[in-house]
Design a protein around this motif. Structure first.
Motif, PDB file in Angstrom:
ATOM      1  N   ALA A 185       0.860  -1.261   0.050  1.00  0.00           N
ATOM      2  CA  ALA A 185       0.077  -0.008   0.056  1.00  0.00           C
ATOM      3  C   ALA A 185       0.815   1.302   0.190  1.00  0.00           C
ATOM      4  O   ALA A 185       2.005   1.068   0.619  1.00  0.00           O
ATOM      5  N   SER A 186       0.369   2.244  -0.593  1.00  0.00           N
ATOM      6  CA  SER A 186       0.715   3.783  -0.750  1.00  0.00           C
ATOM      7  C   SER A 186       0.437   4.226   0.882  1.00  0.00           C
ATOM      8  O   SER A 186      -0.379   3.943   1.483  1.00  0.00           O
ATOM      9  N   ILE A 187       1.107   5.511   0.874  1.00  0.00           N
ATOM     10  CA  ILE A 187       0.787   6.344   1.930  1.00  0.00           C
ATOM     11  C   ILE A 187      -0.460   6.914   1.969  1.00  0.00           C
ATOM     12  O   ILE A 187      -1.310   6.874   3.252  1.00  0.00           O
ATOM     13  N   GLN A 188      -1.051   7.142   0.937  1.00  0.00           N
ATOM     14  CA  GLN A 188      -2.419   7.480   0.936  1.00  0.00           C
ATOM     15  C   GLN A 188      -3.324   6.241   1.229  1.00  0.00           C
ATOM     16  O   GLN A 188      -4.513   6.872   2.122  1.00  0.00           O
ATOM     17  N   THR A 189      -3.158   5.178   0.970  1.00  0.00           N
ATOM     18  CA  THR A 189      -4.115   3.949   1.401  1.00  0.00           C
ATOM     19  C   THR A 189      -3.713   3.783   2.979  1.00  0.00           C
ATOM     20  O   THR A 189      -4.827   3.588   3.615  1.00  0.00           O
ATOM     21  N   ALA A 190      -2.540   3.848   3.296  1.00  0.00           N
ATOM     22  CA  ALA A 190      -2.414   3.648   4.640  1.00  0.00           C
ATOM     23  C   ALA A 190      -2.965   4.558   5.798  1.00  0.00           C
ATOM     24  O   ALA A 190      -3.386   4.262   6.624  1.00  0.00           O
ATOM     25  N   GLN A 191      -3.159   5.831   5.082  1.00  0.00           N
ATOM     26  CA  GLN A 191      -3.890   6.818   5.931  1.00  0.00           C
ATOM     27  C   GLN A 191      -5.157   6.562   6.365  1.00  0.00           C
ATOM     28  O   GLN A 191      -5.784   7.176   7.285  1.00  0.00           O
ATOM     29  N   ALA A 227       1.703  -2.026   5.709  1.00  0.00           N
ATOM     30  CA  ALA A 227       0.337  -1.406   5.881  1.00  0.00           C
ATOM     31  C   ALA A 227      -0.579  -2.222   5.228  1.00  0.00           C
ATOM     32  O   ALA A 227      -1.793  -2.361   5.905  1.00  0.00           O
ATOM     33  N   SER A 228      -0.545  -3.015   3.978  1.00  0.00           N
ATOM     34  CA  SER A 228      -1.497  -3.790   3.447  1.00  0.00           C
ATOM     35  C   SER A 228      -2.006  -4.846   4.438  1.00  0.00           C
ATOM     36  O   SER A 228      -3.134  -5.109   4.594  1.00  0.00           O
ATOM     37  N   HIS A 229      -1.050  -5.308   5.191  1.00  0.00           N
ATOM     38  CA  HIS A 229      -1.282  -6.442   5.994  1.00  0.00           C
ATOM     39  C   HIS A 229      -2.182  -5.987   7.090  1.00  0.00           C
ATOM     40  O   HIS A 229      -3.280  -6.539   7.828  1.00  0.00           O
ATOM     41  N   GLU A 230      -1.894  -4.815   7.802  1.00  0.00           N
ATOM     42  CA  GLU A 230      -2.692  -4.240   8.919  1.00  0.00           C
ATOM     43  C   GLU A 230      -4.155  -4.037   8.378  1.00  0.00           C
ATOM     44  O   GLU A 230      -4.942  -4.119   9.000  1.00  0.00           O
ATOM     45  N   GLY A 238      -4.223   5.918  -5.910  1.00  0.00           N
ATOM     46  CA  GLY A 238      -3.082   5.785  -4.854  1.00  0.00           C
ATOM     47  C   GLY A 238      -1.861   4.930  -5.590  1.00  0.00           C
ATOM     48  O   GLY A 238      -0.795   4.626  -4.921  1.00  0.00           O
ATOM     49  N   ASN A 239      -1.851   4.956  -6.689  1.00  0.00           N
ATOM     50  CA  ASN A 239      -0.743   4.131  -7.889  1.00  0.00           C
ATOM     51  C   ASN A 239      -0.449   2.920  -7.240  1.00  0.00           C
ATOM     52  O   ASN A 239       0.487   2.343  -7.479  1.00  0.00           O
ATOM     53  N   GLU A 240      -1.306   2.264  -6.649  1.00  0.00           N
ATOM     54  CA  GLU A 240      -0.793   0.755  -6.041  1.00  0.00           C
ATOM     55  C   GLU A 240      -2.056  -0.120  -5.890  1.00  0.00           C
ATOM     56  O   GLU A 240      -1.818  -0.950  -5.107  1.00  0.00           O
ATOM     57  N   TYR A 241      -2.845   0.022  -6.825  1.00  0.00           N
ATOM     58  CA  TYR A 241      -4.124  -0.822  -6.654  1.00  0.00           C
ATOM     59  C   TYR A 241      -3.873  -2.199  -6.574  1.00  0.00           C
ATOM     60  O   TYR A 241      -4.004  -3.027  -5.359  1.00  0.00           O
TER      61      TYR A 241
END
Length: 389
Positions: free
Chosen positions: A212-218, A229-232, A370-373
């Protein structure tokens, strides 16, 4: 004796006159009865014919109701028929005594509306771009059509030794999440050869991912990015995901897709339903342009899907997973030299952005939110795989 034989005794003459009188009275009485019966219609059971604008109810000819209206109550000796307007979603053609309107044709699997249903006429359908209709199908109702992806069509034609179908329409794929029109692709894998439909689309655990990118993690105010972040994010949704495990497994088995991948898309798209549960109405996101756990796009200028099933139903997951399978197959066809894992990741990116967005393997996520779907979905799927999906 001779004299007696030529004369009539007075007593005999009286008897003959009486007998003649009784016969005459009987005949006169029968004539009178028949006259009364004919006058009041008792002697004959035949009823007068009704006109083409009428319909029969007992001994009455009732006037039919016009197109768009059904008969709500029959006529009587003193009242005309009562006509009621056809309810929404139904129609009735012409003047008739029809008491129920006919349900409108639904343009669902592989079809789109060519002409809308009205109270006086049925809907008309046509084939969606990019799908195939066999020559043996009914070209008016499309009953019996076989709708296939591009890859599926090639396999079907090779296996069945068919010529190129006359009714073949190619169309540009849309570039939004779930951008394949309607449930038309829900059964694409099942409708082509058994070998293709049962093929695994690569091992999700072997797919490269940056997470995940920082945008998604937020979304969860995480201080980390990437796979962690993706795992969390996936762990946060894991409890809610359990309620959907049975239907995820059913759909995954049908489409030969890893259950962990379906769970990952549900997590990414709707946070396992958490962000759409309280929407008005429930199940909608993206300004009411996307629907369900896997957020298929219903925007007429986007995916233009027809809703199938409830937002958290097995029917919805079946539809959305069919869309995903279509894109994986399309990438397999377009990128035959890629590994299965690369094709799988490209298919995931296409599910969100469309095939045109996947130009090469490295930047397949570049245009996405988020450039990372696909990177985020793959990382979440790997987490769900470790949780037994």
């Amino acid at each position: 004796m001779a004299v007696f034989s030529q004369m009539t005794h007075p007593s005999c003459k009286m008897f003959l006159n009486f007998k003649k009188s009784r016969t005459t009275m009987f005949l006169q009485m029968m004539f009178l009865i028949c006259s009364v019966c004919n006058t009041y219609g008792v002697a004959s059971t035949a009823l007068p014919s009704c006109t083409s604008d009428e319909y029969r109810v007992g001994q009455f000819c009732c006037l039919g109701c016009p197109a768009g209206y059904r008969v709500g109550r029959d006529c009587t000796a003193t009242t005309n028929s009562l006509c009621s307007k056809c309810p929404d979603g139904t129609f009735k053609e012409g003047l008739s005594g029809q008491k129920q309107c006919t349900a409108c044709t639904k343009c669902d699997t592989g079809l789109k509306v060519k002409k809308k249903c009205t109270p006086t006429s049925d809907a008309e359908c046509e084939i969606l771009d990019g799908f195939f209709c066999s020559d043996s199908a009914d070209k008016d109702t499309f009953s019996g059509c076989i709708f296939l992806s591009v890859l599926g069509a090639l396999v079907y034609r090779r296996l069945q030794k068919l010529q190129t179908p006359k009714r073949r329409i190619w169309g540009k794929l849309n570039t939004r999440e779930g951008s394949r029109n309607s449930q038309d692709v829900t059964d694409s894998a099942a409708r082509i050869s058994k070998d293709i439909s049962n093929t695994r689309y690569g091992d999700i655990r072997k797919v490269e991912t940056s997470g995940a990118s920082i945008q998604t993690a937020q979304q969860d105010r995480l201080k980390i990015t990437g796979v962690g972040a993706s795992h969390e994010l996936a762990k946060t949704d894991a409890g809610r995901m359990e309620r959907y495990r049975p239907i995820i497994n059913n759909v995954a088995k049908k489409h030969a897709v890893d259950p962990a991948l379906i769970a990952a898309i549900i997590s990414r798209a709707s946070r396992a339903g958490n962000i759409i549960f309280n929407s008005n109405p429930p199940g909608w996101g993206d300004n009411n342009m996307s629907f369900g756990l896997m957020q298929i796009n219903v925007d007429p200028e986007g995916g233009n899907h027809q809703i199938i099933g409830g937002w958290n139903s097995e029917e919805h997951l079946d539809q959305a997973t069919g869309i995903l399978v279509y894109f994986i197959q399309k990438i397999q066809y377009n990128r035959p030299r890629w590994t299965k894992e690369q094709q799988l990741k490209g298919g995931i990116a296409s599910y969100f952005e469309g095939v045109e967005a996947v130009i090469s393997y490295e930047p397949e996520d570049e245009p996405t939110e988020g450039n990372e779907y696909s990177n985020d979905v793959v990382a979440r799927a790997q987490l769900y795989k470790s949780l037994g999906f």
